[in-house]
Motif scaffolding. Structure first.
Motif, PDB file in Angstrom:
ATOM      1  N   ASN A   1       0.793  -1.245  -0.074  1.00  0.00           N
ATOM      2  CA  ASN A   1      -0.008  -0.100   0.100  1.00  0.00           C
ATOM      3  C   ASN A   1       0.903   1.226   0.210  1.00  0.00           C
ATOM      4  O   ASN A   1       2.074   1.261   0.552  1.00  0.00           O
ATOM      5  N   ASP A   2       0.342   2.251  -0.538  1.00  0.00           N
ATOM      6  CA  ASP A   2       0.951   3.564  -0.655  1.00  0.00           C
ATOM      7  C   ASP A   2       0.923   4.031   0.867  1.00  0.00           C
ATOM      8  O   ASP A   2      -0.400   4.137   1.221  1.00  0.00           O
ATOM      9  N   PRO A   3       1.826   4.419   1.470  1.00  0.00           N
ATOM     10  CA  PRO A   3       1.870   4.841   2.810  1.00  0.00           C
ATOM     11  C   PRO A   3       0.953   6.300   2.864  1.00  0.00           C
ATOM     12  O   PRO A   3       0.249   6.629   3.963  1.00  0.00           O
ATOM     13  N   VAL A   4       1.001   7.118   1.846  1.00  0.00           N
ATOM     14  CA  VAL A   4       0.235   8.337   1.849  1.00  0.00           C
ATOM     15  C   VAL A   4      -1.294   7.977   1.870  1.00  0.00           C
ATOM     16  O   VAL A   4      -2.160   8.374   2.628  1.00  0.00           O
ATOM     17  N   LYS A   5      -1.588   6.625   1.179  1.00  0.00           N
ATOM     18  CA  LYS A   5      -3.064   6.377   1.119  1.00  0.00           C
ATOM     19  C   LYS A   5      -3.451   5.734   2.524  1.00  0.00           C
ATOM     20  O   LYS A   5      -4.511   5.991   2.972  1.00  0.00           O
TER      21      LYS A   5
ATOM     22  N   ARG B   1       4.406   7.698   9.742  1.00  0.00           N
ATOM     23  CA  ARG B   1       4.436   8.371  10.910  1.00  0.00           C
ATOM     24  C   ARG B   1       4.627   9.802  10.817  1.00  0.00           C
ATOM     25  O   ARG B   1       4.013  10.726  11.594  1.00  0.00           O
ATOM     26  N   ARG B   2       5.488  10.273   9.808  1.00  0.00           N
ATOM     27  CA  ARG B   2       5.559  11.703   9.759  1.00  0.00           C
ATOM     28  C   ARG B   2       4.332  12.169   9.209  1.00  0.00           C
ATOM     29  O   ARG B   2       3.644  13.385   9.375  1.00  0.00           O
ATOM     30  N   LEU B   3       3.542  11.715   8.196  1.00  0.00           N
ATOM     31  CA  LEU B   3       2.237  12.299   7.337  1.00  0.00           C
ATOM     32  C   LEU B   3       1.219  12.507   8.549  1.00  0.00           C
ATOM     33  O   LEU B   3       0.334  13.340   8.561  1.00  0.00           O
ATOM     34  N   TRP B   4       1.303  11.690   9.650  1.00  0.00           N
ATOM     35  CA  TRP B   4       0.235  11.751  10.717  1.00  0.00           C
ATOM     36  C   TRP B   4       0.724  12.790  11.717  1.00  0.00           C
ATOM     37  O   TRP B   4       0.016  13.267  12.533  1.00  0.00           O
ATOM     38  N   ARG B   5       1.947  13.230  11.958  1.00  0.00           N
ATOM     39  CA  ARG B   5       2.523  13.976  13.190  1.00  0.00           C
ATOM     40  C   ARG B   5       2.946  15.425  12.618  1.00  0.00           C
ATOM     41  O   ARG B   5       3.040  15.972  13.240  1.00  0.00           O
ATOM     42  N   GLU B   6       3.062  15.248  11.158  1.00  0.00           N
ATOM     43  CA  GLU B   6       3.716  16.797  10.646  1.00  0.00           C
ATOM     44  C   GLU B   6       2.737  17.066   9.687  1.00  0.00           C
ATOM     45  O   GLU B   6       2.232  16.318   8.754  1.00  0.00           O
ATOM     46  N   ASP B   7       2.126  18.690   9.725  1.00  0.00           N
ATOM     47  CA  ASP B   7       1.319  18.870   8.863  1.00  0.00           C
ATOM     48  C   ASP B   7       1.747  19.216   7.555  1.00  0.00           C
ATOM     49  O   ASP B   7       0.761  18.948   6.516  1.00  0.00           O
ATOM     50  N   VAL B   8       3.022  19.490   7.432  1.00  0.00           N
ATOM     51  CA  VAL B   8       3.597  19.819   5.931  1.00  0.00           C
ATOM     52  C   VAL B   8       4.901  18.794   5.750  1.00  0.00           C
ATOM     53  O   VAL B   8       5.715  18.988   6.696  1.00  0.00           O
ATOM     54  N   VAL B   9       4.875  17.854   4.796  1.00  0.00           N
ATOM     55  CA  VAL B   9       5.810  17.037   4.807  1.00  0.00           C
ATOM     56  C   VAL B   9       6.628  17.212   3.264  1.00  0.00           C
ATOM     57  O   VAL B   9       5.995  17.158   2.235  1.00  0.00           O
TER      58      VAL B   9
END
Lengths: 378, 205
Positions: free
Chosen positions: A89-93, A144-152
């Motif tokens: 799976n794409d981690p973004v999805k 993890r970053r996508l969930w914790r940082e607003d802009v990646v």
């Protein structure tokens, strides 16, 4: 404080019933999974977890569609996966889908990440099974970053780079879902779970207890090493597989034709051998209670127990009978017994989402909690 | 000095000529090791006794406790003697199934003596075109001399092979003993040991 979690996990296989040759349609099986999840809430279980597969004879290719539907049909049940494929799976999805699900389910969501061991699924999704471990590590670091940082801003080995990307919706109340990492015998994944202080789930059901013991032991040791707490405070989940009838001989006679030809282990070890070598328990509810209580002797006090009850072509009515027995006879006793054995510094359950925690006062009224030994320090 | 010698015999009948050959190879190897001042403990594994567990392992991907112990013994051996009957121009299915449960690292650089029995001497090259490539693929250090015994080779006196077979057994045993003598004791990798701390895994290969 919470309480230890019990639930069911489904692989979602479409398997002919060997006793009469009948085969459910995909539609039947999908609706049966929904019925099983609703039953889990009805009988007082805590968790329903769906598998994710991309090849027949399995139906659950789209876990958040099913879990979103279940979110609307349940009030209390925790919705989870077993497992979500972190490799293909794409981690973004994943970040988007499970954050969306969190909002719809008011926080009653966590997920279990796994690599998947079906070789062709990797190339079907543009990946290579030989990169399985590295995919799991890189994709999860991004998730993890996508969930914790607003802009990646991100660049890696397996996915196209991200510039100024914001995953939407943001996690409910800014708190991502709790994550478990599932693995049967890859020490790297136990290490990954320990590094982040996430949960570790041992499939347990198709494998000898020595594997589970070694993997959980490694995870606990490294959890402490990385400073998340003492080894015995690490968050552990286990699978289990049961079939029950009032009389244990009836359970064995009824389950044997399903066991003998079941996917994964059918045509191999005898029911008796498999019972001895794995946690499979076929017998009376009391035998299931006794066997399940032995798990903590080799993995320590743990937080989540999921049972497999709906595979190998078992009819839905039979599965629902199993769940009645789990809810009425087995789990209430297990809750009480596990709680009595658990030292006070060991968590009862994985960290709940704040939105779910807010609902917790009602829990105190539950009969099962009243069974917890009071004022003993436990 | 001590070393561990493990013998795998995949004969199907009991008593079997495959086991007879295995025992003679083991005795000859022990004698050669003795000449090198090596005391070798010997373990003989009859594949037949584990036949169901071997097939179950292939079907479930895990070994029963009994088979696990056998596989660990093979992995921990300093030298291995592997003897199979020749069926249909190759190793027996049981022998290959056992090899398929070994895992792809347990024989790496392990001295191995290969041997076989067959209905006629015409099967003897099966050792070279089937058995040797299997062990070479698994990374074993297969000694140059392989030993094949046909019915006429047992025509000596009683259970003793004739002179040509005896000499071949001795040569192969000497080669195996020398290889065992050249190596440090075998070590077995722990499959659950952590390969690298997480920071290293995170940065990738």
């Amino acid at each position: 404080m919470g309480r230890m979690q019990f639930g069911v996990f489904s692989v979602g296989d479409v398997t002919p019933d060997p006793t009469d040759g009948s085969v459910p349609t995909e539609h039947d099986r999908i609706k049966a999974m929904v019925t099983i999840a609703l039953k889990a809430e009805e009988v007082g279980l805590d968790v329903f977890a769906t598998g994710e597969h991309h090849n027949p004879p399995f139906v659950p290719s789209s876990p958040t569609t099913m879990l979103g539907f279940l979110a609307a049909r349940t009030q209390r049940l925790l919705l989870s996966t077993a497992t979500t494929l972190i490799t293909t799976n794409d981690p973004v999805k994943i970040a988007e889908d499970y954050a969306m699900l969190q909002h719809l389910a008011d926080g009653r969501v966590d997920l279990m990440l796994g690599r998947g061991n079906t070789g062709p699924v990797y190339p079907w999704f543009g990946q290579d099974i030989r990169n399985g471990i590295q995919l799991a590590i890189e994709n999860y670091a991004l998730l993890r970053r996508l969930w914790r940082e607003d802009v990646v801003d991100w660049k890696g080995r397996f996915r196209t780079p991200l510039q100024s990307f914001t995953s939407a919706p943001r996690p409910l109340d800014g708190v991502p879902p709790f994550v478990w990492h599932g693995s049967i015998r890859s020490p790297e994944i136990a290490e990954q779970a320990a590094y982040y202080g996430d949960g570790f789930f041992a499939n347990h059901i198709f494998w000898p207890r020595e594997h589970t013991q070694r993997m959980v032991g490694l995870y606990r040791e490294r959890f402490e090493h990385y400073g998340h707490g003492d080894a015995d405070q690490a968050i552990v989940g286990l699978g289990g597989q049961v079939f029950m009838r009032r009389n244990s001989q009836d359970a064995i006679a009824e389950f044997r034709p399903y066991f003998d030809v079941a996917p994964v282990y059918g045509h191999g070890p005898s029911l008796e051998e498999f019972t001895e070598q794995t946690p499979l328990t076929v017998g009376s509810p009391q035998q299931v209670i006794d066997r399940t209580l032995t798990f903590r002797e080799y993995v320590g006090d743990y937080q989540r127990q999921l049972f497999l009850v709906d595979h190998a072509g078992l009819p839905l009515t039979t599965v629902l009978e199993q769940m009645d027995m789990l809810g009425e006879e087995v789990v209430p006793v297990l809750r009480k017994e596990f709680a009595a054995l658990r030292p006070p510094h060991v968590p009862d359950d994985p960290p709940p989402h704040p939105a779910v925690k807010a609902l917790r006062p009602a829990d105190a009224l539950r009969p099962a909690d009243a069974l917890r030994p009071a004022e003993t320090g436990r | 000095m001590t070393r561990r010698l493990v013998v795998v015999s995949a004969g199907l009948s009991q008593p079997s000529s495959t086991r007879l050959l295995a025992d003679q190879l083991a005795a000859a190897t022990r004698a050669e090791l003795g000449r090198l001042a090596i005391d070798a403990g010997t373990r003989v594994i009859e594949a037949r006794e584990h036949a169901h567990d071997i097939m179950n392992n292939l079907l479930t991907s895990f070994a029963s406790a009994g088979l696990r112990e056998v596989l660990d013994a093979v992995a921990g051996a300093d030298g291995l003697i592997a003897v199979t009957p020749i069926f249909n121009a190759s190793y027996s299915g049981l022998f290959k199934s056992f090899a398929d449960t070994l895992g792809n690292t347990s024989l790496v650089d392990k001295p191995v003596l290969i041997a076989a029995t067959g209905g006629t001497a015409r099967h003897s090259l099966a050792l070279e075109h089937a058995v040797r490539p299997l062990f070479v693929y698994l990374g074993a250090a297969v000694v140059p001399t392989s030993v094949f015994a046909a019915p006429e080779d047992w025509a000596g006196s009683g259970d003793t092979a004739d002179k040509a077979l005896r000499e071949r057994i001795q040569r192969a045993a000497r080669e195996l003993a020398v290889q065992m003598n050249h190596r440090e004791p075998a070590t077995v990798a722990d499959p659950f040991a952590l390969p690298a701390p997480f920071e290293d895994l995170l940065t990738g290969p």
